[in-house]
Design a protein around this motif. Sequence first.
Motif, PDB file in Angstrom:
ATOM      1  N   ALA A 168      32.584  49.906  33.570  1.00  0.00           N
ATOM      2  CA  ALA A 168      33.923  49.905  32.969  1.00  0.00           C
ATOM      3  C   ALA A 168      34.278  48.520  32.444  1.00  0.00           C
ATOM      4  O   ALA A 168      33.766  47.507  32.928  1.00  0.00           O
ATOM      5  N   ASP A 169      35.156  48.484  31.461  1.00  0.00           N
ATOM      6  CA  ASP A 169      35.616  47.215  30.891  1.00  0.00           C
ATOM      7  C   ASP A 169      36.811  46.647  31.646  1.00  0.00           C
ATOM      8  O   ASP A 169      37.062  45.444  31.604  1.00  0.00           O
ATOM      9  N   LEU A 170      37.551  47.530  32.334  1.00  0.00           N
ATOM     10  CA  LEU A 170      38.772  47.102  33.025  1.00  0.00           C
ATOM     11  C   LEU A 170      39.027  48.004  34.221  1.00  0.00           C
ATOM     12  O   LEU A 170      38.855  49.221  34.141  1.00  0.00           O
ATOM     13  N   LEU A 171      39.437  47.377  35.326  1.00  0.00           N
ATOM     14  CA  LEU A 171      39.924  48.095  36.503  1.00  0.00           C
ATOM     15  C   LEU A 171      41.395  47.761  36.682  1.00  0.00           C
ATOM     16  O   LEU A 171      41.764  46.590  36.729  1.00  0.00           O
ATOM     17  N   ILE A 172      42.235  48.788  36.758  1.00  0.00           N
ATOM     18  CA  ILE A 172      43.661  48.600  37.047  1.00  0.00           C
ATOM     19  C   ILE A 172      43.927  49.150  38.442  1.00  0.00           C
ATOM     20  O   ILE A 172      43.651  50.320  38.716  1.00  0.00           O
ATOM     21  N   ILE A 173      44.437  48.312  39.328  1.00  0.00           N
ATOM     22  CA  ILE A 173      44.820  48.734  40.675  1.00  0.00           C
ATOM     23  C   ILE A 173      46.345  48.737  40.768  1.00  0.00           C
ATOM     24  O   ILE A 173      46.991  47.698  40.616  1.00  0.00           O
ATOM     25  N   GLU A 199      39.164  32.793  37.948  1.00  0.00           N
ATOM     26  CA  GLU A 199      38.034  32.996  38.861  1.00  0.00           C
ATOM     27  C   GLU A 199      38.554  33.224  40.268  1.00  0.00           C
ATOM     28  O   GLU A 199      39.470  32.530  40.733  1.00  0.00           O
ATOM     29  N   ILE A 200      37.988  34.213  40.960  1.00  0.00           N
ATOM     30  CA  ILE A 200      38.358  34.462  42.356  1.00  0.00           C
ATOM     31  C   ILE A 200      37.481  33.586  43.238  1.00  0.00           C
ATOM     32  O   ILE A 200      36.357  33.945  43.604  1.00  0.00           O
ATOM     33  N   ASN A 201      37.987  32.402  43.562  1.00  0.00           N
ATOM     34  CA  ASN A 201      37.262  31.457  44.411  1.00  0.00           C
ATOM     35  C   ASN A 201      37.891  31.430  45.804  1.00  0.00           C
ATOM     36  O   ASN A 201      38.786  32.224  46.119  1.00  0.00           O
ATOM     37  N   ASP A 202      37.432  30.512  46.641  1.00  0.00           N
ATOM     38  CA  ASP A 202      37.945  30.436  48.019  1.00  0.00           C
ATOM     39  C   ASP A 202      39.440  30.156  48.051  1.00  0.00           C
ATOM     40  O   ASP A 202      40.159  30.661  48.923  1.00  0.00           O
ATOM     41  N   LYS A 203      39.922  29.359  47.119  1.00  0.00           N
ATOM     42  CA  LYS A 203      41.348  29.042  47.071  1.00  0.00           C
ATOM     43  C   LYS A 203      42.172  30.292  46.775  1.00  0.00           C
ATOM     44  O   LYS A 203      43.236  30.516  47.382  1.00  0.00           O
ATOM     45  N   GLY A 234      31.349  41.155  34.542  1.00  0.00           N
ATOM     46  CA  GLY A 234      31.936  40.904  33.236  1.00  0.00           C
ATOM     47  C   GLY A 234      33.194  41.669  32.910  1.00  0.00           C
ATOM     48  O   GLY A 234      33.724  41.559  31.800  1.00  0.00           O
ATOM     49  N   ALA A 235      33.725  42.460  33.843  1.00  0.00           N
ATOM     50  CA  ALA A 235      34.946  43.227  33.579  1.00  0.00           C
ATOM     51  C   ALA A 235      36.176  42.516  34.139  1.00  0.00           C
ATOM     52  O   ALA A 235      36.074  41.707  35.062  1.00  0.00           O
ATOM     53  N   ASP A 236      37.335  42.828  33.580  1.00  0.00           N
ATOM     54  CA  ASP A 236      38.606  42.298  34.073  1.00  0.00           C
ATOM     55  C   ASP A 236      39.203  43.254  35.099  1.00  0.00           C
ATOM     56  O   ASP A 236      38.853  44.441  35.158  1.00  0.00           O
ATOM     57  N   MET A 237      40.126  42.738  35.899  1.00  0.00           N
ATOM     58  CA  MET A 237      40.892  43.569  36.824  1.00  0.00           C
ATOM     59  C   MET A 237      42.356  43.180  36.740  1.00  0.00           C
ATOM     60  O   MET A 237      42.683  41.996  36.612  1.00  0.00           O
ATOM     61  N   LEU A 262      40.090  37.576  35.369  1.00  0.00           N
ATOM     62  CA  LEU A 262      39.178  37.590  34.231  1.00  0.00           C
ATOM     63  C   LEU A 262      37.720  37.697  34.661  1.00  0.00           C
ATOM     64  O   LEU A 262      37.281  37.001  35.584  1.00  0.00           O
ATOM     65  N   GLY A 263      36.976  38.546  33.959  1.00  0.00           N
ATOM     66  CA  GLY A 263      35.557  38.699  34.218  1.00  0.00           C
ATOM     67  C   GLY A 263      34.767  37.568  33.597  1.00  0.00           C
ATOM     68  O   GLY A 263      35.260  36.833  32.742  1.00  0.00           O
ATOM     69  N   ARG A 264      33.525  37.440  34.029  1.00  0.00           N
ATOM     70  CA  ARG A 264      32.649  36.421  33.468  1.00  0.00           C
ATOM     71  C   ARG A 264      32.424  36.700  31.984  1.00  0.00           C
ATOM     72  O   ARG A 264      32.549  37.835  31.525  1.00  0.00           O
TER      73      ARG A 264
END
Length: 371
Positions: A168-173, A199-203, A234-237, A262-264
């Motif tokens: 998928a190109d996008l996930l909406i939760i 980016e989903i990093n530790d912070k 590579g997909a966004d959420m 944002l996805g890679r």
Amino acid sequence: MNRKENIKKVKRLVIKLGTSTLTYDNGLLNYSRIEQLVRNIADISNRGIEVTLVSSGAIAAGFGKMGFTEKPKNLPDKQASAAIGQVALLHIYQKLFLEYNKTIGQILLNSEDMSNRKRFLNAKNTFLSLFQHKIIPIINENDAVVVEEIKVGDNDSLSAMVSSLIEADLLIILSDIDGLYTDNPRKNINAKLIEVVPEINDKVLALANGEGTNLGTGGMDTKLKAGKIVNSYGADMIIANGSSENVLIDIMNGKNIGTIFLGRDKKISNKKNWISYTSSGEIIIDTGASIAIKNRKSLLASGIKDVRSEFDKGDSVKIIDECNNIVGYGIINYSSYEVNIIKGHNSNQIERLIGHSDYEEVIHANNLVII
């Protein structure tokens, strides 16, 4: 980042509806909200976007009908609630989608459907056939019979796995919170909504604070873990509040609603994404093998020092160096029992050691994902 431009590129979409979005606080279904969401999804489908719906709410819908005042805690009551609730939920979806001339199909998945490569590909082919016939898949875990060993556990994770499966190109939760905040907004009135997360990093992971509602199973931490999965290939959420009127239409029109992760920049192949996120075992390799893998070479038995946990031939395994760093992931050509015997030996000794030598490589370079 131009959110509207990102949304315009979406051709395949996964929508996850949380229990708190689909039900009232007493556990009974919120029919008016479900009807609005179905209308939104039908409209998005009419735009030519392939939509998959991952729906929570089965246990919540069921325990209300069983007379419980809160989500049951023991497994038999949970599974009985799911058995009753899944029927009720799918009946509502079928009735409402038919009003908008849309046909639905139900798929029940568990973690084994993702970790087994053959079942993974079979599931993907089912989705592609449904898309070809303009049918909207509705996904849930088989809560009525699934056991702990093969349970995904929450539909945030399930929606990420489905997104990966169908590319998928996008996930909406959709949940009961507006998005990711700088702090828990239920405890800190000064918490601010974060509109974009590059980016989903530790912070970012540290911002996950608190559990889900008494009806749901996932808090912000499960949503961020889901985001790491979809962003990595590579997909966004987007996380947004499901109680907002026409929220799905507004999102797909490019409005700044909720938080977008944002996805890679470059998508990785579906096969490599599967390898990375379905590992069922671990092997420890020496320094020489680590260097070889980073140079895109196959992993040989001579470079393996140890085996952690059990796995079968064809499973995806995590590859770890002597300093306990993850080097990569790969599809293994031998079982954990066999690898334990052939580790540290040259490839020409494999047949003597285990009675057969189907492959010279324990993991072929084509089946490696390098970290």
